[in-house]
Motif scaffolding. Structure first.
Motif, short mmCIF file in Angstrom:
data_model
loop_
_atom_site.label_atom_id
_atom_site.label_comp_id
_atom_site.label_asym_id
_atom_site.label_seq_id
_atom_site.Cartn_x
_atom_site.Cartn_y
_atom_site.Cartn_z
N ILE A 125 -51.90 -26.38 15.94
CA ILE A 125 -50.60 -25.72 16.02
C ILE A 125 -50.40 -24.83 14.79
CG2 ILE A 125 -48.09 -26.10 16.02
CD1 ILE A 125 -48.62 -28.63 17.68
N GLY A 126 -50.00 -23.58 15.06
CA GLY A 126 -49.78 -22.60 13.99
C GLY A 126 -51.03 -21.82 13.63
N LYS A 127 -52.15 -22.17 14.19
CA LYS A 127 -53.40 -21.45 13.90
C LYS A 127 -53.68 -20.43 15.00
CE LYS A 127 -55.37 -24.77 10.89
NZ LYS A 127 -55.38 -26.17 10.95
N THR A 128 -54.37 -19.37 14.62
CA THR A 128 -54.76 -18.34 15.58
C THR A 128 -56.10 -18.73 16.19
OG1 THR A 128 -53.63 -16.65 14.29
CG2 THR A 128 -55.26 -15.89 15.88
N ILE A 129 -56.16 -18.67 17.52
CA ILE A 129 -57.43 -18.97 18.19
C ILE A 129 -57.86 -17.79 19.02
CG2 ILE A 129 -57.01 -21.46 18.28
CD1 ILE A 129 -56.36 -21.13 21.25
N THR A 130 -59.17 -17.67 19.17
CA THR A 130 -59.76 -16.70 20.08
C THR A 130 -60.51 -17.50 21.12
OG1 THR A 130 -60.03 -15.11 18.29
CG2 THR A 130 -61.31 -14.73 20.29
N ALA A 131 -60.18 -17.24 22.37
CA ALA A 131 -60.81 -17.95 23.48
C ALA A 131 -61.21 -16.92 24.53
CB ALA A 131 -59.85 -18.96 24.07
N PHE A 132 -61.96 -17.34 25.50
CA PHE A 132 -62.36 -16.46 26.58
C PHE A 132 -61.92 -17.06 27.90
CE2 PHE A 132 -65.06 -15.09 23.17
CZ PHE A 132 -65.07 -13.71 23.33
N ASP A 133 -61.61 -16.20 28.86
CA ASP A 133 -61.19 -16.69 30.17
C ASP A 133 -62.35 -17.41 30.86
OD1 ASP A 133 -62.88 -14.69 31.00
OD2 ASP A 133 -61.36 -13.49 31.99
N VAL A 192 -56.39 -14.03 22.57
CA VAL A 192 -56.09 -14.28 21.16
C VAL A 192 -54.62 -14.62 21.05
CG1 VAL A 192 -56.08 -13.32 18.84
CG2 VAL A 192 -57.88 -12.67 20.44
N GLY A 193 -54.31 -15.67 20.30
CA GLY A 193 -52.90 -16.02 20.11
C GLY A 193 -52.75 -17.18 19.15
N VAL A 194 -51.51 -17.40 18.74
CA VAL A 194 -51.18 -18.51 17.85
C VAL A 194 -50.81 -19.72 18.72
CG1 VAL A 194 -49.60 -19.32 16.05
CG2 VAL A 194 -50.38 -16.94 16.06
N VAL A 195 -51.37 -20.87 18.39
CA VAL A 195 -51.11 -22.09 19.15
C VAL A 195 -49.67 -22.54 18.88
CG1 VAL A 195 -51.78 -24.49 19.52
CG2 VAL A 195 -53.53 -22.76 19.06
N GLN A 196 -48.90 -22.64 19.96
CA GLN A 196 -47.50 -23.06 19.87
C GLN A 196 -47.34 -24.56 20.15
OE1 GLN A 196 -45.05 -20.71 19.10
NE2 GLN A 196 -46.84 -19.43 18.78
N GLY A 197 -48.28 -25.13 20.92
CA GLY A 197 -48.18 -26.54 21.28
C GLY A 197 -49.43 -27.01 21.99
N VAL A 198 -49.47 -28.30 22.26
CA VAL A 198 -50.61 -28.93 22.94
C VAL A 198 -50.05 -29.83 24.03
CG1 VAL A 198 -52.64 -30.40 22.62
CG2 VAL A 198 -51.87 -28.96 20.75
N ARG A 199 -50.71 -29.86 25.19
CA ARG A 199 -50.26 -30.75 26.26
C ARG A 199 -51.46 -31.28 27.04
NH1 ARG A 199 -47.87 -26.29 30.41
NH2 ARG A 199 -49.87 -25.50 31.12
N LYS A 200 -51.22 -32.34 27.78
CA LYS A 200 -52.25 -32.92 28.63
C LYS A 200 -52.07 -32.39 30.04
CE LYS A 200 -54.10 -37.11 30.55
NZ LYS A 200 -53.71 -38.35 31.16
N GLU A 205 -54.73 -29.00 26.85
CA GLU A 205 -54.54 -27.55 26.86
C GLU A 205 -53.75 -27.11 25.63
OE1 GLU A 205 -54.36 -26.65 31.62
OE2 GLU A 205 -52.47 -27.02 30.58
N PHE A 206 -54.07 -25.92 25.17
CA PHE A 206 -53.39 -25.33 24.02
C PHE A 206 -52.46 -24.25 24.53
CE2 PHE A 206 -57.28 -27.17 22.53
CZ PHE A 206 -56.90 -27.82 21.38
N LEU A 207 -51.19 -24.32 24.12
CA LEU A 207 -50.18 -23.38 24.59
C LEU A 207 -50.05 -22.25 23.57
CD1 LEU A 207 -47.53 -26.07 25.57
CD2 LEU A 207 -49.28 -25.05 27.03
N LEU A 208 -50.34 -21.04 24.02
CA LEU A 208 -50.18 -19.84 23.19
C LEU A 208 -48.86 -19.19 23.56
CD1 LEU A 208 -53.82 -18.48 23.54
CD2 LEU A 208 -52.94 -20.10 21.88
N GLU A 209 -48.58 -18.04 22.92
CA GLU A 209 -47.33 -17.36 23.23
C GLU A 209 -47.22 -17.03 24.72
OE1 GLU A 209 -49.56 -16.01 20.98
OE2 GLU A 209 -48.60 -16.37 19.06
N ASN A 210 -48.28 -16.47 25.31
CA ASN A 210 -48.23 -16.01 26.70
C ASN A 210 -49.35 -16.57 27.56
OD1 ASN A 210 -45.97 -14.29 26.23
ND2 ASN A 210 -47.36 -12.83 25.26
N ASP A 211 -50.04 -17.58 27.10
CA ASP A 211 -51.21 -18.07 27.83
C ASP A 211 -51.45 -19.54 27.53
OD1 ASP A 211 -53.33 -17.82 29.57
OD2 ASP A 211 -54.15 -16.06 28.58
N THR A 212 -52.34 -20.12 28.28
CA THR A 212 -52.77 -21.51 28.08
C THR A 212 -54.29 -21.52 28.12
OG1 THR A 212 -50.80 -22.33 29.20
CG2 THR A 212 -52.62 -23.86 28.99
N VAL A 213 -54.91 -22.20 27.15
CA VAL A 213 -56.37 -22.29 27.12
C VAL A 213 -56.79 -23.74 26.93
CG1 VAL A 213 -56.71 -19.94 26.23
CG2 VAL A 213 -56.55 -21.85 24.65
#
Length: 152
Positions: free
Chosen positions: A91-99, A107-115, A123-131
């Protein structure tokens, strides 16, 4: 020989079965059926010792499988809790992931984590995406001061 006392038990099992599609016999049900069978057996042709021992062994086996199943469920819950705790470090870190096709970077900052219960994944919750964890290729502090690369 009268077997009227077995009929209500049979009707009760059918009624419970029709109300609940996940009907399973437990050890108490098995014991009730076993005792009813002993009560109503032919006295001139009683159950043989090896048959009785076989049924008692099956009861013990069923009880052990039930305990093991509960232990596995508890272990799975514990692992999920640990994964969520470890994921919260992102949380609070920038991640780069691929679809899913490994083509488009996300690319985005992790806002939260969920199962994700459907896929049993974290799953990691970004501003506009989930990875998912397997999609992450790089983790960095929000300002880009330090990079940690991963070939997951």
């Amino acid at each position: 020989m009268e077997i009227s006392s077995v009929t209500p038990l049979n009707q009760q099992l059918k009624t419970e079965s029709s109300q609940d599609n996940s009907f399973n016999l437990g050890k108490d049900d098995f014991l009730k059926l076993f005792m009813e069978g002993l009560k109503h057996q032919d006295p001139l042709n009683p159950m043989k010792n090896d048959e009785m021992m076989s049924q008692i062994a099956q009861l013990g086996f069923m009880e052990q499988v039930t305990k093991m199943s509960k232990s596995v469920e508890a272990l799975q819950e514990s692992v999920t809790g640990n994964q969520l705790q470890q994921g919260s470090a992102f949380i609070g870190k920038t991640i780069t992931a691929f679809d899913g096709n490994n083509e488009n970077p996300i690319v985005g900052v992790v806002q939260g984590v969920r199962k994700n219960d459907a896929e049993n994944l974290i799953e990691f919750l970004l501003e506009n995406d989930t990875v998912q964890l397997g999609q992450i290729k790089e983790v960095s502090l929000s300002r880009g001061d330090m990079n940690v690369k991963s070939d997951v």
